[in-house]
Design a protein around this motif. Structure first.
Motif, mmCIF file in Angstrom:
data_model
loop_
_atom_site.group_PDB
_atom_site.id
_atom_site.type_symbol
_atom_site.label_atom_id
_atom_site.label_comp_id
_atom_site.label_asym_id
_atom_site.label_seq_id
_atom_site.Cartn_x
_atom_site.Cartn_y
_atom_site.Cartn_z
ATOM 1 N N ARG A 33 0.818 -1.216 0.000
ATOM 2 C CA ARG A 33 0.000 0.000 0.000
ATOM 3 C C ARG A 33 0.847 1.259 0.000
ATOM 4 O O ARG A 33 0.491 2.262 -0.615
ATOM 5 C CB ARG A 33 -0.932 -0.020 1.220
ATOM 6 C CG ARG A 33 -1.970 -1.120 1.142
ATOM 7 C CD ARG A 33 -2.695 -1.317 2.459
ATOM 8 N NE ARG A 33 -3.514 -2.535 2.400
ATOM 9 C CZ ARG A 33 -3.932 -3.202 3.465
ATOM 10 N NH1 ARG A 33 -3.616 -2.766 4.677
ATOM 11 N NH2 ARG A 33 -4.660 -4.296 3.325
ATOM 12 N N LYS A 34 1.972 1.212 0.689
ATOM 13 C CA LYS A 34 2.844 2.380 0.730
ATOM 14 C C LYS A 34 3.380 2.712 -0.661
ATOM 15 O O LYS A 34 3.435 3.880 -1.042
ATOM 16 C CB LYS A 34 4.003 2.131 1.700
ATOM 17 C CG LYS A 34 5.007 3.274 1.779
ATOM 18 C CD LYS A 34 6.145 2.942 2.726
ATOM 19 C CE LYS A 34 7.233 3.998 2.682
ATOM 20 N NZ LYS A 34 8.376 3.655 3.565
ATOM 21 N N LYS A 35 3.793 1.684 -1.408
ATOM 22 C CA LYS A 35 4.317 1.905 -2.764
ATOM 23 C C LYS A 35 3.287 2.611 -3.637
ATOM 24 O O LYS A 35 3.578 3.612 -4.308
ATOM 25 C CB LYS A 35 4.707 0.574 -3.422
ATOM 26 C CG LYS A 35 5.944 -0.101 -2.868
ATOM 27 C CD LYS A 35 6.316 -1.285 -3.742
ATOM 28 C CE LYS A 35 7.505 -2.061 -3.151
ATOM 29 N NZ LYS A 35 7.100 -2.834 -1.956
ATOM 30 N N VAL A 36 2.057 2.078 -3.658
ATOM 31 C CA VAL A 36 1.008 2.643 -4.504
ATOM 32 C C VAL A 36 0.641 4.044 -4.030
ATOM 33 O O VAL A 36 0.420 4.957 -4.839
ATOM 34 C CB VAL A 36 -0.229 1.719 -4.507
ATOM 35 C CG1 VAL A 36 -1.388 2.360 -5.268
ATOM 36 C CG2 VAL A 36 0.125 0.374 -5.139
ATOM 37 N N SER A 78 -4.983 5.256 1.372
ATOM 38 C CA SER A 78 -4.791 6.057 2.588
ATOM 39 C C SER A 78 -5.617 5.527 3.755
ATOM 40 O O SER A 78 -5.103 5.369 4.873
ATOM 41 C CB SER A 78 -5.130 7.527 2.315
ATOM 42 O OG SER A 78 -6.458 7.665 1.848
ATOM 43 N N MET A 79 -6.904 5.236 3.513
ATOM 44 C CA MET A 79 -7.757 4.719 4.587
ATOM 45 C C MET A 79 -7.280 3.340 5.044
ATOM 46 O O MET A 79 -7.314 3.023 6.237
ATOM 47 C CB MET A 79 -9.211 4.647 4.098
ATOM 48 C CG MET A 79 -9.798 5.986 3.732
ATOM 49 S SD MET A 79 -10.229 7.001 5.160
ATOM 50 C CE MET A 79 -11.860 6.387 5.508
ATOM 51 N N ALA A 80 -6.831 2.501 4.074
ATOM 52 C CA ALA A 80 -6.343 1.164 4.422
ATOM 53 C C ALA A 80 -5.071 1.259 5.267
ATOM 54 O O ALA A 80 -4.881 0.471 6.208
ATOM 55 C CB ALA A 80 -6.075 0.365 3.152
ATOM 56 N N ILE A 81 -4.193 2.209 4.943
ATOM 57 C CA ILE A 81 -2.968 2.403 5.729
ATOM 58 C C ILE A 81 -3.313 2.827 7.150
ATOM 59 O O ILE A 81 -2.753 2.320 8.120
ATOM 60 C CB ILE A 81 -2.049 3.433 5.049
ATOM 61 C CG1 ILE A 81 -1.465 2.855 3.759
ATOM 62 C CG2 ILE A 81 -0.905 3.848 5.990
ATOM 63 C CD1 ILE A 81 -0.671 3.856 2.937
ATOM 64 N N LEU A 82 -4.247 3.759 7.294
ATOM 65 C CA LEU A 82 -4.668 4.204 8.624
ATOM 66 C C LEU A 82 -5.246 3.042 9.429
ATOM 67 O O LEU A 82 -4.957 2.892 10.617
ATOM 68 C CB LEU A 82 -5.707 5.322 8.500
ATOM 69 C CG LEU A 82 -5.198 6.685 8.052
ATOM 70 C CD1 LEU A 82 -6.365 7.650 7.851
ATOM 71 C CD2 LEU A 82 -4.219 7.265 9.055
ATOM 72 N N SER A 83 -6.068 2.217 8.772
ATOM 73 C CA SER A 83 -6.669 1.060 9.452
ATOM 74 C C SER A 83 -5.619 0.044 9.874
ATOM 75 O O SER A 83 -5.789 -0.664 10.877
ATOM 76 C CB SER A 83 -7.699 0.391 8.531
ATOM 77 O OG SER A 83 -8.745 1.276 8.220
ATOM 78 N N SER A 84 -4.514 -0.038 9.114
ATOM 79 C CA SER A 84 -3.445 -0.980 9.432
ATOM 80 C C SER A 84 -2.561 -0.474 10.561
ATOM 81 O O SER A 84 -2.012 -1.260 11.351
ATOM 82 C CB SER A 84 -2.579 -1.238 8.187
ATOM 83 O OG SER A 84 -3.345 -1.764 7.136
ATOM 84 N N VAL A 94 -9.578 8.005 14.440
ATOM 85 C CA VAL A 94 -8.589 8.304 13.397
ATOM 86 C C VAL A 94 -9.264 8.523 12.044
ATOM 87 O O VAL A 94 -8.940 9.480 11.320
ATOM 88 C CB VAL A 94 -7.554 7.160 13.300
ATOM 89 C CG1 VAL A 94 -6.674 7.328 12.074
ATOM 90 C CG2 VAL A 94 -6.694 7.127 14.559
ATOM 91 N N LEU A 95 -10.202 7.645 11.700
ATOM 92 C CA LEU A 95 -10.911 7.796 10.428
ATOM 93 C C LEU A 95 -11.778 9.051 10.432
ATOM 94 O O LEU A 95 -11.946 9.710 9.399
ATOM 95 C CB LEU A 95 -11.768 6.562 10.142
ATOM 96 C CG LEU A 95 -11.000 5.250 9.931
ATOM 97 C CD1 LEU A 95 -11.960 4.103 9.633
ATOM 98 C CD2 LEU A 95 -9.982 5.385 8.804
ATOM 99 N N GLY A 96 -12.315 9.409 11.599
ATOM 100 C CA GLY A 96 -13.088 10.644 11.720
ATOM 101 C C GLY A 96 -12.230 11.867 11.467
ATOM 102 O O GLY A 96 -12.648 12.814 10.787
#
Length: 286
Positions: A33-36, A78-84, A94-96
């Motif tokens: 996810r970081k690469k993309v 971005s949302m997936a990184i935050l969730s991870s 955090v999502l808020g």
């Protein structure tokens, strides 16, 4: 007409964003996810600069399409990184905050964009966006540590990706231009056929681009439907209101931007609190 071309400056971005969001999101699960995310930020900065340098409407629309694809790489990860990164008990907060910053951007966009257009020209908006994206790119490269690829060993569903991108692009173009072009009807039909083929391919794939069985979960299915209805209404009203204020009522870009500031400003203020509250209260009630 000018209004139709202006609508495609916005629609071309949204169209490619929608078409590439799922394929790039799945690619991020496999290669990282970081690469993309970082590649998306870099390309977004470059395409924003190219938008500012465009000297014709067709060129601007074409570059906006590329910018939309780059944006999907950012928003899809971005949302997936935050969730991870954050634990489940802090995820709502955090999502808020993340959604709050999105609406801060939406709040600043109409007002700041109107002021910049009025005083510096429309090119200044894309130059400003390019600079911000470049800063974000630098911070992501230097400060974002670790990598996340939950499906690293799985193959990529190229057939599904091609059908999805082609089908959704043709469908959205057809449905948005059906009143202005007879050819759009054929694109709409081709899009429907391609999306139907995509569904068949995904149902028989061991590693699908989109696991359609997720939609058997009523909460998941209706949450997505609610989001679709919400964003469809929000963007449609915003775009039409912008034209109405400037073309019909005769306001300049600066005044129209200030009027359009109100709704996203309220959303920006409330989103972080709603996110934090969702960690303590059933999100369905909210």
């Amino acid at each position: 007409s000018t209004t139709l071309l202006l609508s495609w400056v916005a629609s071309s971005y949204l169209l490619t964003s929608a078409a590439f969001l799922l394929p790039l999101g799945r690619l991020a699960d496999i290669i990282g996810r970081k690469k993309v995310f970082i590649w998306g930020l870099g390309l977004f900065s470059i395409t924003s600069l190219l938008c500012a340098l465009a000297r014709s409407m067709p060129v601007l629309i074409a570059v906006r399409s590329l910018q939309g694809a780059a944006g999907s790489a950012v928003f899809g990860t971005s949302m997936a990184i935050l969730s991870s990164v954050f634990p489940p008990q802090e995820r709502g907060k955090v999502l808020g905050i993340n959604i709050g910053t999105v609406y801060v951007g939406l709040s600043l966009g109409p007002s700041l964009g109107g002021i910049m257009t009025y005083h510096l020209g429309w090119e200044s908006i894309f130059l400003f966006t390019s600079a911000i994206s470049a800063v974000a790119f630098g911070l992501a490269v230097t400060r974002l540590k670790g990598e996340w690829s939950d499906a690293k060993s799985e193959p990529y569903d190229f057939a599904g990706a091609v059908l999805y991108i082609f089908g959704l692009t043709a469908f959205l173009y057809g449905i948005s231009s059906i009143a202005a072009s007879i050819l759009a009807r054929y694109f709409l039909l081709i899009g429907i056929i391609a999306l139907a083929s995509f569904v068949l391919v995904e149902l028989h794939s061991k590693h699908p681009l989109l696991n359609l069985r997720l939609f058997k979960n009523i909460t998941f299915a209706f949450s997505n439907l609610a989001a679709l209805i919400n964003y469809s209404a929000t963007f449609a009203v915003g775009f039409i209101l912008s034209l109405y204020l400037q073309v019909v009522r005769g306001y300049d870009a600066q005044a129209a931007g200030m009027i359009m500031l109100i709704q996203p400003a309220i959303q920006a203020i409330l989103s972080p609190y709603a996110g934090a509250l969702s960690d303590r209260v059933d999100s369905r009630i909210l």
